[in-house]
Design a protein around this motif. Sequence first.
Motif, PDB file in Angstrom:
ATOM      1  N   GLU A 165      -3.577 -27.292 -23.862  1.00  0.00           N
ATOM      2  CA  GLU A 165      -3.452 -26.148 -23.057  1.00  0.00           C
ATOM      3  C   GLU A 165      -2.224 -25.766 -23.346  1.00  0.00           C
ATOM      4  O   GLU A 165      -1.180 -26.320 -22.791  1.00  0.00           O
ATOM      5  N   VAL A 166      -1.999 -24.417 -23.677  1.00  0.00           N
ATOM      6  CA  VAL A 166      -0.705 -23.678 -23.983  1.00  0.00           C
ATOM      7  C   VAL A 166      -0.910 -22.387 -23.186  1.00  0.00           C
ATOM      8  O   VAL A 166      -1.945 -21.495 -23.530  1.00  0.00           O
ATOM      9  N   GLN A 167      -0.002 -21.784 -22.254  1.00  0.00           N
ATOM     10  CA  GLN A 167      -0.258 -20.315 -21.620  1.00  0.00           C
ATOM     11  C   GLN A 167       0.717 -19.491 -22.345  1.00  0.00           C
ATOM     12  O   GLN A 167       1.762 -20.031 -22.739  1.00  0.00           O
ATOM     13  N   ASP A 168       0.363 -18.276 -22.206  1.00  0.00           N
ATOM     14  CA  ASP A 168       1.560 -17.273 -22.787  1.00  0.00           C
ATOM     15  C   ASP A 168       2.402 -16.677 -21.878  1.00  0.00           C
ATOM     16  O   ASP A 168       2.941 -15.934 -22.056  1.00  0.00           O
ATOM     17  N   MET A 169       2.417 -17.419 -20.782  1.00  0.00           N
ATOM     18  CA  MET A 169       3.453 -17.038 -19.881  1.00  0.00           C
ATOM     19  C   MET A 169       3.880 -18.442 -19.116  1.00  0.00           C
ATOM     20  O   MET A 169       3.075 -19.357 -19.018  1.00  0.00           O
ATOM     21  N   HIS A 170       4.923 -18.607 -18.523  1.00  0.00           N
ATOM     22  CA  HIS A 170       5.449 -19.760 -18.055  1.00  0.00           C
ATOM     23  C   HIS A 170       4.623 -19.853 -16.818  1.00  0.00           C
ATOM     24  O   HIS A 170       4.645 -18.957 -15.639  1.00  0.00           O
ATOM     25  N   PRO A 171       3.666 -21.290 -16.596  1.00  0.00           N
ATOM     26  CA  PRO A 171       2.818 -21.139 -15.441  1.00  0.00           C
ATOM     27  C   PRO A 171       3.430 -21.719 -14.263  1.00  0.00           C
ATOM     28  O   PRO A 171       3.560 -23.013 -14.048  1.00  0.00           O
ATOM     29  N   ALA A 172       4.348 -20.934 -13.545  1.00  0.00           N
ATOM     30  CA  ALA A 172       5.051 -21.519 -12.442  1.00  0.00           C
ATOM     31  C   ALA A 172       4.419 -22.286 -11.455  1.00  0.00           C
ATOM     32  O   ALA A 172       4.683 -23.059 -10.716  1.00  0.00           O
ATOM     33  N   GLY A 231       8.932 -28.856 -20.047  1.00  0.00           N
ATOM     34  CA  GLY A 231      10.361 -28.175 -20.137  1.00  0.00           C
ATOM     35  C   GLY A 231      10.500 -26.601 -20.480  1.00  0.00           C
ATOM     36  O   GLY A 231       9.512 -25.828 -19.997  1.00  0.00           O
ATOM     37  N   ASP A 232      11.590 -26.347 -21.231  1.00  0.00           N
ATOM     38  CA  ASP A 232      11.908 -24.855 -21.439  1.00  0.00           C
ATOM     39  C   ASP A 232      10.943 -24.293 -22.655  1.00  0.00           C
ATOM     40  O   ASP A 232      10.421 -23.265 -22.743  1.00  0.00           O
ATOM     41  N   ALA A 233      10.050 -25.526 -23.288  1.00  0.00           N
ATOM     42  CA  ALA A 233       9.097 -25.020 -24.114  1.00  0.00           C
ATOM     43  C   ALA A 233       7.897 -24.038 -23.409  1.00  0.00           C
ATOM     44  O   ALA A 233       7.321 -23.319 -24.482  1.00  0.00           O
ATOM     45  N   MET A 234       7.587 -24.284 -22.218  1.00  0.00           N
ATOM     46  CA  MET A 234       6.824 -23.595 -21.691  1.00  0.00           C
ATOM     47  C   MET A 234       7.263 -21.900 -21.563  1.00  0.00           C
ATOM     48  O   MET A 234       6.221 -20.996 -21.128  1.00  0.00           O
ATOM     49  N   ASP A 235       8.292 -21.695 -21.765  1.00  0.00           N
ATOM     50  CA  ASP A 235       8.719 -20.264 -21.722  1.00  0.00           C
ATOM     51  C   ASP A 235       8.096 -19.441 -22.952  1.00  0.00           C
ATOM     52  O   ASP A 235       8.216 -18.184 -22.962  1.00  0.00           O
ATOM     53  N   ASP A 236       7.836 -20.173 -23.807  1.00  0.00           N
ATOM     54  CA  ASP A 236       7.409 -19.450 -25.030  1.00  0.00           C
ATOM     55  C   ASP A 236       6.051 -20.021 -25.857  1.00  0.00           C
ATOM     56  O   ASP A 236       6.355 -21.345 -26.124  1.00  0.00           O
ATOM     57  N   GLN A 279       3.982 -25.604 -30.604  1.00  0.00           N
ATOM     58  CA  GLN A 279       4.709 -26.557 -31.650  1.00  0.00           C
ATOM     59  C   GLN A 279       4.989 -28.073 -31.004  1.00  0.00           C
ATOM     60  O   GLN A 279       4.503 -29.361 -31.480  1.00  0.00           O
ATOM     61  N   LYS A 280       5.248 -28.120 -29.682  1.00  0.00           N
ATOM     62  CA  LYS A 280       5.728 -29.206 -28.877  1.00  0.00           C
ATOM     63  C   LYS A 280       4.374 -30.182 -28.784  1.00  0.00           C
ATOM     64  O   LYS A 280       4.338 -31.202 -28.672  1.00  0.00           O
ATOM     65  N   VAL A 336      -2.579  -9.949 -29.025  1.00  0.00           N
ATOM     66  CA  VAL A 336      -2.508 -10.073 -30.188  1.00  0.00           C
ATOM     67  C   VAL A 336      -1.334 -11.071 -30.774  1.00  0.00           C
ATOM     68  O   VAL A 336      -1.277 -11.805 -31.567  1.00  0.00           O
ATOM     69  N   ARG A 337      -0.015 -10.266 -30.375  1.00  0.00           N
ATOM     70  CA  ARG A 337       1.186 -10.656 -30.993  1.00  0.00           C
ATOM     71  C   ARG A 337       1.286 -12.243 -30.636  1.00  0.00           C
ATOM     72  O   ARG A 337       1.736 -12.893 -31.462  1.00  0.00           O
ATOM     73  N   THR A 338       0.907 -12.419 -29.639  1.00  0.00           N
ATOM     74  CA  THR A 338       1.205 -13.837 -28.974  1.00  0.00           C
ATOM     75  C   THR A 338       0.269 -14.877 -30.046  1.00  0.00           C
ATOM     76  O   THR A 338       0.741 -15.902 -30.340  1.00  0.00           O
ATOM     77  N   VAL A 339      -1.104 -14.538 -29.979  1.00  0.00           N
ATOM     78  CA  VAL A 339      -1.928 -15.377 -30.970  1.00  0.00           C
ATOM     79  C   VAL A 339      -1.336 -15.412 -32.249  1.00  0.00           C
ATOM     80  O   VAL A 339      -1.280 -16.606 -32.906  1.00  0.00           O
ATOM     81  N   GLU A 340      -0.855 -14.241 -32.656  1.00  0.00           N
ATOM     82  CA  GLU A 340      -0.429 -14.369 -34.232  1.00  0.00           C
ATOM     83  C   GLU A 340       0.723 -15.114 -34.110  1.00  0.00           C
ATOM     84  O   GLU A 340       1.081 -15.944 -35.251  1.00  0.00           O
ATOM     85  N   ARG A 341       1.681 -15.108 -33.412  1.00  0.00           N
ATOM     86  CA  ARG A 341       2.828 -16.109 -33.381  1.00  0.00           C
ATOM     87  C   ARG A 341       2.516 -17.553 -33.153  1.00  0.00           C
ATOM     88  O   ARG A 341       3.259 -18.303 -33.841  1.00  0.00           O
ATOM     89  N   VAL A 342       1.482 -17.913 -32.416  1.00  0.00           N
ATOM     90  CA  VAL A 342       1.204 -19.147 -32.310  1.00  0.00           C
ATOM     91  C   VAL A 342       0.445 -19.596 -33.499  1.00  0.00           C
ATOM     92  O   VAL A 342       0.670 -20.837 -33.978  1.00  0.00           O
ATOM     93  N   LEU A 343      -0.424 -18.856 -34.252  1.00  0.00           N
ATOM     94  CA  LEU A 343      -0.961 -19.077 -35.468  1.00  0.00           C
ATOM     95  C   LEU A 343       0.168 -19.367 -36.425  1.00  0.00           C
ATOM     96  O   LEU A 343       0.018 -20.477 -37.209  1.00  0.00           O
TER      97      LEU A 343
END
Lengths: 321, 449
Positions: free
Chosen positions: A59-66, A77-82, A88-89, A118-125
Amino acid sequence: MTPVEIPVEKWSGAVREVTLGSSYGGGTRGSTVSVGGETALPFLGFEGAMPHRPAIAVEVQDMHPADWSAELQAAWGDAMDDAATWAQKAVEAGADLIALKLRSCHPDQGDGSCEDAVRTVERVLAAVPVPLIVYGPGSADKDNEVLVAVAEKTKGEQLALGLCEDKNYRTIVAAALGNGHAVIAQTPIDVNLAKQLNILISDMGLPLERVLMDPNTGALGYGLEYTYSVMERLRLAALMGDSMTQQPMICTAGEEAWRQKEGRAEGDVPEAWGALAERGVAWEISTATTLLESGADILVLRHPASVSAMRDALDDLTKGA
Amino acid sequence: MALSGLQIYKLLPQTNCKECGFPTCLAFAMKLAQKGTELDKCPYVSDDARTALDAASAPPIKLATIGAGDRAFGVGNETVMYRHEKTFVHQPGLVVRVKSDAADLADVAARVAGYSVERVGMTLTLDGLAVEDAGGRAAAYAAAVAAARAAAPGLPLVLMSADAAAIDAALAGGAAAEKPLIHAATAANWQAMAEVAKKHACPLVIKVADGDLDGLLELSGQVRGAGVEDLVLDPGATTLAGELAAATQLRRLALKKGARELGYPLVAVAAAPTWQAELVRATQAVGKYAGVIILDHFEPAMLYSLLTLRQNIYTDPQKPIQMEPKLYEIGSPTADSPVLITTNFSLTYFSVAGEVEGAGIPTWLLVADSDGQSVLTGWAAGKFDAEKIAKTVKGSGIENMVGHKKLVIPGHVAGLSGEVEEELPEWKIMVGPRDAVDIPNYIKNVWGA
């Protein structure tokens, strides 16, 4: 001495195969994931086939899940910011799939726009070669808006879109139908409700080869036994030929386990609970293993150590199969 | 295998004397088949018939008792493959293994004996200590077992050695009175092990390698022939897949094929190099048919997970765990904290409690007595209505705990809000969400608004 005659059950039914990800017709995936196809109970190789080993999604979220457990924050770590970096991690950690939750679109979490989603999905793809599960923010109206936009812009990628529930499935199913995606049908820990939703989705014309079912996971200590038994009953029904129970099952073991006090509380708990560093992962591993044994085809996990432990477990469970 | 009513009827006198209290022998036989009466009610039953019926009514998986005294535990007597058919009855014993030459043997023994954790109002504990022979002289092993017993009095033991002389020495040293489980007789040592088990009247594990059930059947015949009846099986598989296959096959053979020779509880040696891998193996063993699970790691997080899992899997699926109906404090609620009411079905309670706890919202949670039913079923059955809600509120003393008078009822019973207001005129009745997962948002955005 006469040899023991191994009792083998003769099953007439099989679980349907569902494939996520595609490399043609608009799809850009470097790998695809097929699940299902079982002709026997989980991992009983002496009795029937399990043509595809269960897959692990992270599971990956599109915002840092505080609000996530400190243990998970430390692990990623910081990977959660993006989301793209995080994905990738996750693939490096052993994910067969990424389960991307578009949480920032939720009205209470910033009410992000469909364009952002949509932009987030495209970036992850673009960032990872593996297939994607895309979850809406979990608010019915917004789920519909966001998932339709995503489905249209990712035509052919063969995503799994979630969640379809009895009160909110039509829009999402239509979007999947028109754009070559699959859906996740979630019902609350009940065999008949699961069947009913599969029927409703199928009635809209979506082939059942594009439907995963989520029997709604309860975490260890928080209703796991109900999920376990409902999954065993669903799988037995599937093998006995009940068509509307023959969907591969997806279980959000990570989300459920880490939501509980055992996955979060540091200090101020009995010593016998062990340290959070071990406890959260233990809770996730035990929840996930129990669900695998009762028929999970996709496990959605959160912690990289659990991913690694469950990959090892699957190696061992599919040995000689 | 259980006999049918007709099969039992053929063994009865067939005189319809009615002395058993049933109008005909057939009616009595039918009731016997359902286990609704006892054979002793028939004064004329022949010895042959009694023997045949006793054999048929023996449990398909024989009970083994490990240990003596308060902490002794029984395993076996299971009757189903899946817990939704009928409850799994004898939860597997969780046993931690220590080597006989370990410097911290006594320390580990004491920690295993003392470990306990509370869950759903129950105290969960570990069941035993396994002392594994590190090799060497029998006397050294016996001394290690004596040290373990001294450090953990009354804790059931599993004695693990391939050397029957070592086991004999440990048992003769006093351990025999505590009826430890002996692990294990193999094709190589079964005569000597059977003799020791018989001499000290202790249950005995028979062990083969790699899930070799043919070998297990042969060994079972040999050991029973030598007079040992209390057996536990170790199929000796080394992979998760192998363990699952062997455990499933043995359970089926006992339950479906009436294979008495293999109708014994199982031991799973779940030990693995890391606690994570060990947890996976032990988790499988809890769900899939183990009677005794042997662990190598005294890792509290793993033990707590396994004890919780065992409690979950061995809960009666027909009779859900109920919470005591009362006022629960989630977090440390204050006079300004929200007041929620729900039912005493444990899963309902834990869903609600888990959400508010997970979101870090201190909450007063009122739990009404709905006979263990969920909100919707309780409402439909008249066990969770306005009257019950009012009674729960009034009996809880909650009005003295909070400065406000706002009561949140579950969204599924929104229709009750008017009636509840009539019953509790000084309270403001608020309708919460239907699903527990939406409670945190509700409290943040609606309750406080």
